[in-house]
Design a protein around this motif. Structure first.
Motif, PDB file in Angstrom:
ATOM      1  N   LYS A 296      86.210  51.748  11.018  1.00  0.00           N
ATOM      2  CA  LYS A 296      84.949  52.491  11.058  1.00  0.00           C
ATOM      3  C   LYS A 296      83.779  51.564  11.410  1.00  0.00           C
ATOM      4  O   LYS A 296      82.865  51.961  12.128  1.00  0.00           O
ATOM      5  N   VAL A 297      83.802  50.337  10.901  1.00  0.00           N
ATOM      6  CA  VAL A 297      82.749  49.371  11.240  1.00  0.00           C
ATOM      7  C   VAL A 297      82.765  49.103  12.740  1.00  0.00           C
ATOM      8  O   VAL A 297      81.728  49.137  13.397  1.00  0.00           O
ATOM      9  N   TRP A 298      83.959  48.842  13.305  1.00  0.00           N
ATOM     10  CA  TRP A 298      84.046  48.574  14.745  1.00  0.00           C
ATOM     11  C   TRP A 298      83.580  49.786  15.540  1.00  0.00           C
ATOM     12  O   TRP A 298      82.894  49.644  16.552  1.00  0.00           O
ATOM     13  N   GLU A 299      83.964  51.000  15.100  1.00  0.00           N
ATOM     14  CA  GLU A 299      83.539  52.210  15.802  1.00  0.00           C
ATOM     15  C   GLU A 299      82.008  52.313  15.802  1.00  0.00           C
ATOM     16  O   GLU A 299      81.411  52.706  16.807  1.00  0.00           O
ATOM     17  N   TYR A 300      81.400  51.993  14.689  1.00  0.00           N
ATOM     18  CA  TYR A 300      79.939  52.048  14.584  1.00  0.00           C
ATOM     19  C   TYR A 300      79.299  51.106  15.609  1.00  0.00           C
ATOM     20  O   TYR A 300      78.390  51.494  16.342  1.00  0.00           O
TER      21      TYR A 300
ATOM     22  N   ASP B 200      80.743  49.820  18.286  1.00  0.00           N
ATOM     23  CA  ASP B 200      81.115  50.232  19.640  1.00  0.00           C
ATOM     24  C   ASP B 200      80.260  51.392  20.139  1.00  0.00           C
ATOM     25  O   ASP B 200      80.089  51.571  21.339  1.00  0.00           O
ATOM     26  N   ASP B 201      79.705  52.191  19.235  1.00  0.00           N
ATOM     27  CA  ASP B 201      78.895  53.352  19.580  1.00  0.00           C
ATOM     28  C   ASP B 201      77.399  53.017  19.601  1.00  0.00           C
ATOM     29  O   ASP B 201      76.556  53.910  19.591  1.00  0.00           O
ATOM     30  N   ALA B 202      77.066  51.750  19.634  1.00  0.00           N
ATOM     31  CA  ALA B 202      75.660  51.327  19.542  1.00  0.00           C
ATOM     32  C   ALA B 202      74.804  51.905  20.667  1.00  0.00           C
ATOM     33  O   ALA B 202      73.664  52.289  20.434  1.00  0.00           O
ATOM     34  N   GLU B 203      75.343  51.976  21.883  1.00  0.00           N
ATOM     35  CA  GLU B 203      74.528  52.463  22.993  1.00  0.00           C
ATOM     36  C   GLU B 203      74.069  53.897  22.745  1.00  0.00           C
ATOM     37  O   GLU B 203      72.910  54.237  22.984  1.00  0.00           O
ATOM     38  N   ALA B 204      74.942  54.745  22.221  1.00  0.00           N
ATOM     39  CA  ALA B 204      74.557  56.120  21.911  1.00  0.00           C
ATOM     40  C   ALA B 204      73.563  56.160  20.745  1.00  0.00           C
ATOM     41  O   ALA B 204      72.670  57.008  20.708  1.00  0.00           O
ATOM     42  N   ARG B 205      73.699  55.225  19.819  1.00  0.00           N
ATOM     43  CA  ARG B 205      72.826  55.207  18.635  1.00  0.00           C
ATOM     44  C   ARG B 205      71.441  54.628  18.948  1.00  0.00           C
ATOM     45  O   ARG B 205      70.439  55.097  18.423  1.00  0.00           O
ATOM     46  N   TYR B 206      71.402  53.540  19.734  1.00  0.00           N
ATOM     47  CA  TYR B 206      70.154  52.791  19.919  1.00  0.00           C
ATOM     48  C   TYR B 206      69.626  52.781  21.350  1.00  0.00           C
ATOM     49  O   TYR B 206      68.530  52.293  21.600  1.00  0.00           O
ATOM     50  N   GLY B 207      70.442  53.249  22.305  1.00  0.00           N
ATOM     51  CA  GLY B 207      69.996  53.253  23.694  1.00  0.00           C
ATOM     52  C   GLY B 207      70.433  52.031  24.480  1.00  0.00           C
ATOM     53  O   GLY B 207      70.139  51.910  25.652  1.00  0.00           O
ATOM     54  N   TRP B 208      71.118  51.086  23.849  1.00  0.00           N
ATOM     55  CA  TRP B 208      71.650  49.912  24.541  1.00  0.00           C
ATOM     56  C   TRP B 208      72.916  49.461  23.815  1.00  0.00           C
ATOM     57  O   TRP B 208      73.082  49.701  22.624  1.00  0.00           O
TER      58      TRP B 208
ATOM     59  N   TRP C 283      75.612  47.177  21.881  1.00  0.00           N
ATOM     60  CA  TRP C 283      75.486  46.154  20.844  1.00  0.00           C
ATOM     61  C   TRP C 283      75.539  44.790  21.519  1.00  0.00           C
ATOM     62  O   TRP C 283      76.495  44.480  22.224  1.00  0.00           O
ATOM     63  N   PRO C 284      74.511  43.936  21.343  1.00  0.00           N
ATOM     64  CA  PRO C 284      74.440  42.683  22.096  1.00  0.00           C
ATOM     65  C   PRO C 284      75.284  41.555  21.513  1.00  0.00           C
ATOM     66  O   PRO C 284      75.330  40.472  22.081  1.00  0.00           O
ATOM     67  N   ILE C 285      75.914  41.790  20.392  1.00  0.00           N
ATOM     68  CA  ILE C 285      76.677  40.737  19.725  1.00  0.00           C
ATOM     69  C   ILE C 285      78.157  41.041  19.885  1.00  0.00           C
ATOM     70  O   ILE C 285      78.591  42.162  19.612  1.00  0.00           O
TER      71      ILE C 285
END
Length: 106
Positions: A48-52, A54-62, A64-66
């Protein structure tokens, strides 16, 4: 211990706001900061952590940079051991912190 020749037991007061961080690092003689950590979680929770992330672009607009590199636990533990922080540090991080949080500490 306070007053010891090595300074053990003494602290440098930390920053109270982001703009104070550069001066704090300078007082400590550090060139910068890095947040390096691993997630030691049950497999389903770790997924679930990895899914969160991995879904960063949908959540934040870009994206995950790390980088998130889900290595097996054995690989993570070996990497920590190679840092040479000692058995006491490893025991504290890998066992005692979790045991305390879960109420399992002796």
């Amino acid at each position: 211990m306070a007053g010891s020749p090595t300074g053990a037991g003494t602290t440098t007061p930390g920053p109270r706001a982001d703009h104070e961080i550069p001066a704090y690092l300078e007082r400590l003689g550090l060139p910068g900061l890095a947040d390096i950590h691993v997630h030691f979680l049950p497999p389903r929770m770790l997924e679930k952590v990895w899914e969160y992330f991995d879904d960063a672009e949908a959540r934040y607009g870009w994206p995950w940079p790390i980088p998130n590199i889900p290595y097996p636990y054995a690989h993570q533990i070996e990497a920590l051991a190679r840092l040479g922080l000692g058995d006491g540090w490893m025991r504290q991080v890998l066992w005692e912190n979790g045991a305390r949080l879960l109420g399992l500490a002796r």
